[in-house]
Design a protein around this motif. Structure first.
Motif, mmCIF file in Angstrom:
data_model
loop_
_atom_site.group_PDB
_atom_site.id
_atom_site.type_symbol
_atom_site.label_atom_id
_atom_site.label_comp_id
_atom_site.label_asym_id
_atom_site.label_seq_id
_atom_site.Cartn_x
_atom_site.Cartn_y
_atom_site.Cartn_z
ATOM 1 N N SER A 168 0.876 -1.164 0.010
ATOM 2 C CA SER A 168 0.034 -0.211 0.093
ATOM 3 C C SER A 168 0.929 1.277 -0.003
ATOM 4 C CB SER A 168 -0.801 -0.035 1.094
ATOM 5 O OG SER A 168 -1.771 -1.202 1.142
ATOM 6 N N PHE A 169 1.914 1.216 0.735
ATOM 7 C CA PHE A 169 2.810 2.340 0.798
ATOM 8 C C PHE A 169 3.650 2.672 -0.631
ATOM 9 C CE2 PHE A 169 2.850 1.891 5.581
ATOM 10 C CZ PHE A 169 2.333 3.008 5.772
ATOM 11 N N GLU A 170 3.938 1.476 -1.084
ATOM 12 C CA GLU A 170 4.653 1.370 -2.386
ATOM 13 C C GLU A 170 3.551 2.148 -3.467
ATOM 14 O OE1 GLU A 170 7.494 -1.393 -4.547
ATOM 15 O OE2 GLU A 170 6.034 -2.362 -4.158
ATOM 16 N N THR A 171 2.364 1.338 -3.304
ATOM 17 C CA THR A 171 1.373 2.248 -4.310
ATOM 18 C C THR A 171 1.117 3.697 -4.319
ATOM 19 O OG1 THR A 171 0.383 -0.009 -4.468
ATOM 20 C CG2 THR A 171 -0.808 1.958 -5.196
ATOM 21 N N ALA A 172 1.324 4.086 -2.787
ATOM 22 C CA ALA A 172 0.947 5.425 -2.751
ATOM 23 C C ALA A 172 2.086 6.369 -2.757
ATOM 24 C CB ALA A 172 0.352 5.866 -1.219
ATOM 25 N N GLY A 173 3.253 5.748 -2.977
ATOM 26 C CA GLY A 173 4.698 6.509 -3.485
ATOM 27 C C GLY A 173 5.239 6.952 -1.992
ATOM 28 N N VAL A 174 4.917 6.400 -0.929
ATOM 29 C CA VAL A 174 5.497 6.652 0.568
ATOM 30 C C VAL A 174 6.692 5.730 0.964
ATOM 31 C CG1 VAL A 174 4.927 7.307 2.831
ATOM 32 C CG2 VAL A 174 3.236 7.850 1.011
ATOM 33 N N GLU A 175 7.835 6.091 1.235
ATOM 34 C CA GLU A 175 8.644 5.503 1.837
ATOM 35 C C GLU A 175 8.739 5.497 3.400
ATOM 36 O OE1 GLU A 175 12.599 6.744 0.210
ATOM 37 O OE2 GLU A 175 11.970 6.352 -1.995
ATOM 38 N N ILE A 176 9.041 4.202 3.880
ATOM 39 C CA ILE A 176 9.112 4.171 5.216
ATOM 40 C C ILE A 176 10.738 4.029 5.867
ATOM 41 C CG2 ILE A 176 8.327 2.724 7.354
ATOM 42 C CD1 ILE A 176 6.257 4.129 5.789
ATOM 43 N N HIS A 177 10.749 5.048 6.706
ATOM 44 C CA HIS A 177 12.182 4.926 7.175
ATOM 45 C C HIS A 177 12.419 4.662 8.650
ATOM 46 C CE1 HIS A 177 14.041 6.528 3.358
ATOM 47 N NE2 HIS A 177 12.869 7.218 3.497
ATOM 48 N N ARG A 181 -3.836 7.904 3.832
ATOM 49 C CA ARG A 181 -4.839 9.060 3.191
ATOM 50 C C ARG A 181 -4.105 10.392 2.908
ATOM 51 N NH1 ARG A 181 -8.314 6.539 7.203
ATOM 52 N NH2 ARG A 181 -9.824 5.133 6.093
ATOM 53 N N TYR A 182 -3.431 10.831 3.772
ATOM 54 C CA TYR A 182 -2.872 12.285 3.736
ATOM 55 C C TYR A 182 -1.208 12.418 3.762
ATOM 56 C CZ TYR A 182 -7.473 12.492 6.195
ATOM 57 O OH TYR A 182 -8.652 12.394 6.325
ATOM 58 N N ALA A 183 -0.569 11.308 3.880
ATOM 59 C CA ALA A 183 1.091 11.693 3.709
ATOM 60 C C ALA A 183 1.537 11.579 2.518
ATOM 61 C CB ALA A 183 1.667 10.440 4.401
ATOM 62 N N LYS A 184 2.825 12.150 2.264
ATOM 63 C CA LYS A 184 3.333 12.452 1.011
ATOM 64 C C LYS A 184 4.841 11.943 1.357
ATOM 65 C CE LYS A 184 4.672 17.185 0.609
ATOM 66 N NZ LYS A 184 4.757 18.358 0.061
ATOM 67 N N ASP A 185 5.388 11.389 0.363
ATOM 68 C CA ASP A 185 7.096 11.154 0.398
ATOM 69 C C ASP A 185 7.573 10.297 1.324
ATOM 70 O OD1 ASP A 185 7.072 13.336 -1.758
ATOM 71 O OD2 ASP A 185 7.486 14.801 -0.384
ATOM 72 N N GLU A 186 7.403 10.413 2.437
ATOM 73 C CA GLU A 186 8.222 9.385 3.440
ATOM 74 C C GLU A 186 7.732 9.404 4.811
ATOM 75 O OE1 GLU A 186 12.194 10.721 2.639
ATOM 76 O OE2 GLU A 186 12.023 12.387 4.191
ATOM 77 N N VAL A 187 7.873 8.482 5.594
ATOM 78 C CA VAL A 187 7.514 8.575 7.036
ATOM 79 C C VAL A 187 8.699 8.048 7.901
ATOM 80 C CG1 VAL A 187 6.075 7.392 8.699
ATOM 81 C CG2 VAL A 187 5.266 7.794 6.176
ATOM 82 N N HIS A 188 8.738 8.838 8.686
ATOM 83 C CA HIS A 188 10.090 8.606 9.626
ATOM 84 C C HIS A 188 9.553 7.866 11.086
ATOM 85 C CE1 HIS A 188 13.512 10.192 7.357
ATOM 86 N NE2 HIS A 188 12.636 10.854 6.870
ATOM 87 N N ILE A 189 10.165 6.794 11.663
ATOM 88 C CA ILE A 189 9.690 6.416 12.810
ATOM 89 C C ILE A 189 10.968 6.100 13.845
ATOM 90 C CG2 ILE A 189 8.645 4.176 13.724
ATOM 91 C CD1 ILE A 189 7.324 3.838 10.782
ATOM 92 N N GLU A 190 10.769 6.553 14.648
ATOM 93 C CA GLU A 190 11.894 6.425 15.924
ATOM 94 C C GLU A 190 11.239 6.039 17.122
ATOM 95 O OE1 GLU A 190 13.890 10.030 17.339
ATOM 96 O OE2 GLU A 190 12.805 10.967 15.709
ATOM 97 N N PHE A 191 11.999 5.394 18.025
ATOM 98 C CA PHE A 191 11.551 4.921 19.545
ATOM 99 C C PHE A 191 12.560 5.571 20.676
ATOM 100 C CE2 PHE A 191 10.891 1.601 16.183
ATOM 101 C CZ PHE A 191 9.561 1.139 16.545
ATOM 102 N N ALA A 192 11.734 5.484 21.642
ATOM 103 C CA ALA A 192 12.514 6.218 22.747
ATOM 104 C C ALA A 192 12.051 5.730 24.193
ATOM 105 C CB ALA A 192 12.320 7.779 22.748
ATOM 106 N N GLN A 193 13.037 6.120 25.191
ATOM 107 C CA GLN A 193 12.479 5.728 26.628
ATOM 108 C C GLN A 193 12.473 6.977 27.254
ATOM 109 O OE1 GLN A 193 11.986 2.699 27.845
ATOM 110 N NE2 GLN A 193 11.931 3.110 29.923
#
Length: 250
Positions: A118-127, A157-169
């Motif tokens: 789904s992300f590939e179809t929408a042209g959104v990269e996950i980092h 629905r609303y994102a473009k280009d890319e998504v960045h995900i990070e974790f923290a304590q």
């Protein structure tokens, strides 16, 4: 007599306050039913319309096209029904939870990978940010999966280009931060993204979303003793989810 008058005044004030609360609840219920009816009617109307078209065509290409649209509408109807079900269960506190040790990183990564196509179809990269701590939290796995999936649906629905995900304590909480740029045509009110039935289409003509996803997600996270917040900086949208942590593994 003065004490009696004071007590009576307090009773009257309490009665008036309860009347206002009941009236507000009734108004909210009426609005919820109206919005619910509108949201369910849209995919049902689409399904009915394309079924009629199917009956009047022998073109195999058009038949496949109509069936694809019907299938998408059925999927949307199922999604909405599940959300309304979750909503009622949460509102009357009947959503049973099974809190257990869960690795937050694994849940989030697995859910995002499940939507890879789904992300590939929408042209959104996950980092996913490098060298992230492995965070174990106390949560209900089923509910947390639903939350992450709701966030992903919102991103699609609303994102473009890319998504960045990070974790923290953070003290006694583990957190995941999900950042993405939103489409320039989107008009998101950050104060309302967790409101019931809110969508970025103020006219309520958005057939792709019931506006319940983030509202339900926030309620689920709070029921698991966590928090869910959102920030909007220019066109960058940030969702932060925090849940009680057990220990951190590097």
């Amino acid at each position: 007599m003065i004490q009696l008058v004071d007590s009576l005044n307090e009773m009257v004030d309490q009665y008036e306050s309860e009347k206002v609360h009941i009236k507000k609840s009734e108004e909210n219920l009426h609005l919820s039913i109206t919005d619910l009816s509108h949201d369910l009617r849209t995919p049902l109307t689409v399904i009915d319309g394309y079924i009629q078209l199917l009956r009047h065509t022998d073109d195999p290409t058009k038949k496949m096209q109509y069936l694809d649209i019907i299938e998408q509408s059925v999927s949307k109807l199922v999604e909405m029904t599940n959300q309304f079900y979750d909503l009622t269960r949460i509102d009357i506190n009947q959503k049973g939870m099974e809190l257990s040790k869960i690795t937050l990183n694994e849940i989030v990564q697995d859910d995002f990978l499940n939507f890879f196509d789904s992300f590939e179809t929408a042209g959104v990269e996950i980092h996913f940010e490098d060298n992230q701590p492995r965070i174990n939290i106390l949560a209900d796995k089923v509910l947390l999966n639903r939350v992450i999936q709701n966030v992903i649906q919102n991103i699609l629905r609303y994102a473009k280009d890319e998504v960045h995900i990070e974790f923290a304590q953070d003290n006694k909480f583990g957190s995941v931060m999900i950042k993405n740029n939103i489409k320039s045509e989107s008009r998101v009110s950050i104060e309302k993204v967790f409101d019931r039935f809110y969508t970025e289409k103020q006219s309520r003509t958005n057939a792709e979303s019931s506006g319940l996803g983030l509202y339900i997600s926030k309620r689920m996270i709070e029921n698991m003793n966590g928090s869910m917040d959102a920030e909007l900086n220019n066109q960058q949208f940030l969702i932060k989810i925090k849940l009680p942590s057990l220990e951190v593994e590097v």
